[in-house]
Enzyme design. Structure first.
Site, PDB file in Angstrom:
ATOM      1  N   PHE A   1      33.495   7.384  46.418  1.00  0.00           N
ATOM      2  CA  PHE A   1      34.848   7.763  45.996  1.00  0.00           C
ATOM      3  C   PHE A   1      35.846   6.705  46.491  1.00  0.00           C
ATOM      4  O   PHE A   1      36.846   7.017  47.118  1.00  0.00           O
ATOM      5  CB  PHE A   1      35.230   9.152  46.524  1.00  0.00           C
ATOM      6  CG  PHE A   1      34.208  10.232  46.265  1.00  0.00           C
ATOM      7  CD1 PHE A   1      34.217  10.949  45.075  1.00  0.00           C
ATOM      8  CD2 PHE A   1      33.233  10.524  47.214  1.00  0.00           C
ATOM      9  CE1 PHE A   1      33.272  11.945  44.840  1.00  0.00           C
ATOM     10  CE2 PHE A   1      32.289  11.518  46.987  1.00  0.00           C
ATOM     11  CZ  PHE A   1      32.308  12.226  45.794  1.00  0.00           C
TER      12      PHE A   1
ATOM     13  N   GLU B   1      32.892   4.674  42.436  1.00  0.00           N
ATOM     14  CA  GLU B   1      34.064   5.453  42.030  1.00  0.00           C
ATOM     15  C   GLU B   1      33.831   6.002  40.622  1.00  0.00           C
ATOM     16  O   GLU B   1      33.183   5.355  39.794  1.00  0.00           O
ATOM     17  CB  GLU B   1      35.307   4.551  42.058  1.00  0.00           C
ATOM     18  CG  GLU B   1      36.540   5.081  41.370  1.00  0.00           C
ATOM     19  CD  GLU B   1      37.052   6.389  41.951  1.00  0.00           C
ATOM     20  OE1 GLU B   1      37.476   7.247  41.164  1.00  0.00           O
ATOM     21  OE2 GLU B   1      37.021   6.555  43.187  1.00  0.00           O
TER      22      GLU B   1
ATOM     23  N   ASN C   1      29.532   9.017  38.068  1.00  0.00           N
ATOM     24  CA  ASN C   1      29.965  10.391  38.268  1.00  0.00           C
ATOM     25  C   ASN C   1      29.204  10.943  39.466  1.00  0.00           C
ATOM     26  O   ASN C   1      28.015  11.245  39.368  1.00  0.00           O
ATOM     27  CB  ASN C   1      29.691  11.228  37.020  1.00  0.00           C
ATOM     28  CG  ASN C   1      30.192  12.654  37.152  1.00  0.00           C
ATOM     29  OD1 ASN C   1      30.557  13.107  38.242  1.00  0.00           O
ATOM     30  ND2 ASN C   1      30.218  13.375  36.036  1.00  0.00           N
TER      31      ASN C   1
ATOM     32  N   CYS D   1      40.435  15.938  52.151  1.00  0.00           N
ATOM     33  CA  CYS D   1      41.757  16.523  51.893  1.00  0.00           C
ATOM     34  C   CYS D   1      41.655  18.028  51.692  1.00  0.00           C
ATOM     35  O   CYS D   1      42.618  18.667  51.261  1.00  0.00           O
ATOM     36  CB  CYS D   1      42.415  15.847  50.685  1.00  0.00           C
ATOM     37  SG  CYS D   1      41.482  15.987  49.149  1.00  0.00           S
TER      38      CYS D   1
END
Length: 447
Positions: free
Chosen positions: A303, A324, A351, A398
């Site tokens: 990512f 990514e 993916n 996050c």
């Protein structure tokens, strides 16, 4: 015998006012109390406060409610410093001091991890000091909503739980250089003949200038284009126009970039970048420290975006591979590596929610891995991370709920949580970012 569909009776939410006392905050900053032993989540209340509330949602396992009247305030409650705090949907914790917010987020992170992944006694030993920056003017990028109504152009942020717009003259969490641009930008937009076709405006404080992106649904006429170019020249801004949601045109200025670890990372205003420059720099330094990257290491950055972690890692490692999902960001990361003369970095599109084991990069050996997924976490790739058998894994999150979930995959395969820390990326909001270090067989000393 024929069977006929019998619709279930729709449950009607009880809207009677009820009294509640808040015991703690959840990881999004909402107060949690109990009514008839059912947990009730209430935005805007602090631990120890009592209030009359009204249910807005009533499920079998929990309920949500809104405040009708506070009956007893916490000593921790302070006066919000933003004059439109009670209307704007941007911040939801200004009624709590910044230090109180940091403490509450640390506690929420610890509670989630101890509930789903790590016992309390281990968490206490492994807790790192939070990464904290200024709680004022920290946002270097923001989107402003636009709407023409009653002959007046509204310019601001969405109201809480509404599509309506609250006008914004100044924002106490927005970078000061962007605040200074708001009055002339508002004036410009109100003079455009095509203002009824405006969608939104995005502002970014790059290290080589201020970026303004204007989304418009119809082409501007020649007079409007002249006004836009004059504005860009007068205020020295990098101006982009976005005629569609997928395309942008740079009208003035050079491509924007931000500096990190002595490198320049170029980006498009459509790209995701970390909004808090100071906390981002500290976060990257901590990731480098926890991974303990050296000249013999092969590092995988999952990512990877446009290379926020990748470039600093490649600067220190033998080889870096970034992966990514968004192809445009892969190209951006590759270009940034070339611009910064990093020939040991390679980037791939994939993916990461699907099986990646057959991909070329997945066949390589990596002894250290960094993950920085979106809120949904990294469930699709965690087993592959384990199969690569790295010495160290740094997970930047996050969403503490998905961090706790994904941590279990590592812990079940013999990894241990060596360090866990909170990142105060979004002061005055309920967003909780964190970083965790996992090691195999206790390799390396604790940082």
């Amino acid at each position: 015998m024929a069977r006929f569909f019998k619709p279930q009776k729709r449950k009607v939410t009880d809207t009677k006012h009820k009294e509640i006392e808040i015991s703690r905050l959840d990881h999004l900053g909402a107060g949690i109390g109990h009514i008839n032993r059912k947990p009730v989540f209430v935005d805007g209340l602090l631990p120890g406060e009592k209030a009359l509330v009204q249910f807005t949602e009533d499920k079998k396992q929990f309920a949500r409610a809104k405040v009708i009247k506070r009956l007893a305030d916490s000593q921790a409650r302070i006066k919000p410093h933003c004059p439109i705090y009670d209307q704007c949907g941007g911040c939801n914790l200004q009624h709590l001091s910044h230090s109180g917010q940091v403490e509450a987020k640390q506690q929420a992170l610890s509670e989630l991890m101890s509930k789903f992944a790590i016992p309390d006694r281990e968490l206490a030993f492994n807790q790192a000091a939070p990464i904290v920056g200024s709680d004022k003017h920290y946002r270097r990028c923001s989107r402003f909503s636009l709407k023409l109504g009653g002959g007046k152009l509204q310019f601001g942020f969405r109201k809480k739980q509404s599509k309506d717009i609250v006008d914004v003259e100044q924002c106490p969490v927005l970078a000061q250089s962007l605040n200074e641009l708001l009055p002339p930008l508002r004036s410009l937009l109100t003079r455009l003949k095509g203002q009824k076709h405006l969608g939104h405006v995005e502002l970014v404080e790059a290290d080589n200038g201020r970026v303004v992106l204007i989304r418009h649904l119809q082409p501007f006429n020649d007079k409007d284009m002249t006004l836009l170019r004059q504005f860009a020249e007068q205020y020295d801004v990098i101006l982009y126009l976005a005629p569609t949601s997928d395309s942008i045109d740079r009208i003035s200025g050079q491509a924007p970039y931000y500096e990190l670890d002595g490198q320049k990372l170029y980006f498009s205003p459509k790209d995701f970048i970390q909004v808090n420059r100071d906390v981002n720099s500290q976060m990257v330094r901590q990731a480098l420290d926890w991974l303990d990257v050296g000249p013999t290491d092969r590092v995988l950055d999952l990512f990877c975006g446009l290379g926020n972690f990748s470039l600093p890692l490649a600067k220190r490692a033998k080889a870096l591979v970034g992966v990514e999902g968004v192809d445009e960001m892969v190209h951006r990361a590759s270009d940034n590596a070339l611009i910064n003369q990093l020939n040991n970095a390679s980037f791939y599109q994939a993916n990461l929610e699907e099986d990646v084991t057959s991909m070329v990069w997945a066949q390589e050996h990596f002894n250290k891995i960094l993950l920085d997924p979106a809120r949904a976490g990294a469930a699709g790739v965690m087993q592959h991370v384990v199969n690569l058998n790295p010495e160290r894994v740094v997970y930047v999150s996050c969403n503490p709920a998905t961090l706790a979930r994904d941590s279990q995959v590592l812990l079940k395969q013999g990894y241990q949580l060596e360090r866990l820390g909170m990142l105060d990326m979004f002061p005055h909001t309920g967003h909780l970012e964190s970083m965790a270090l996992f090691t195999k067989n206790s390799l390396g000393s604790k940082k």
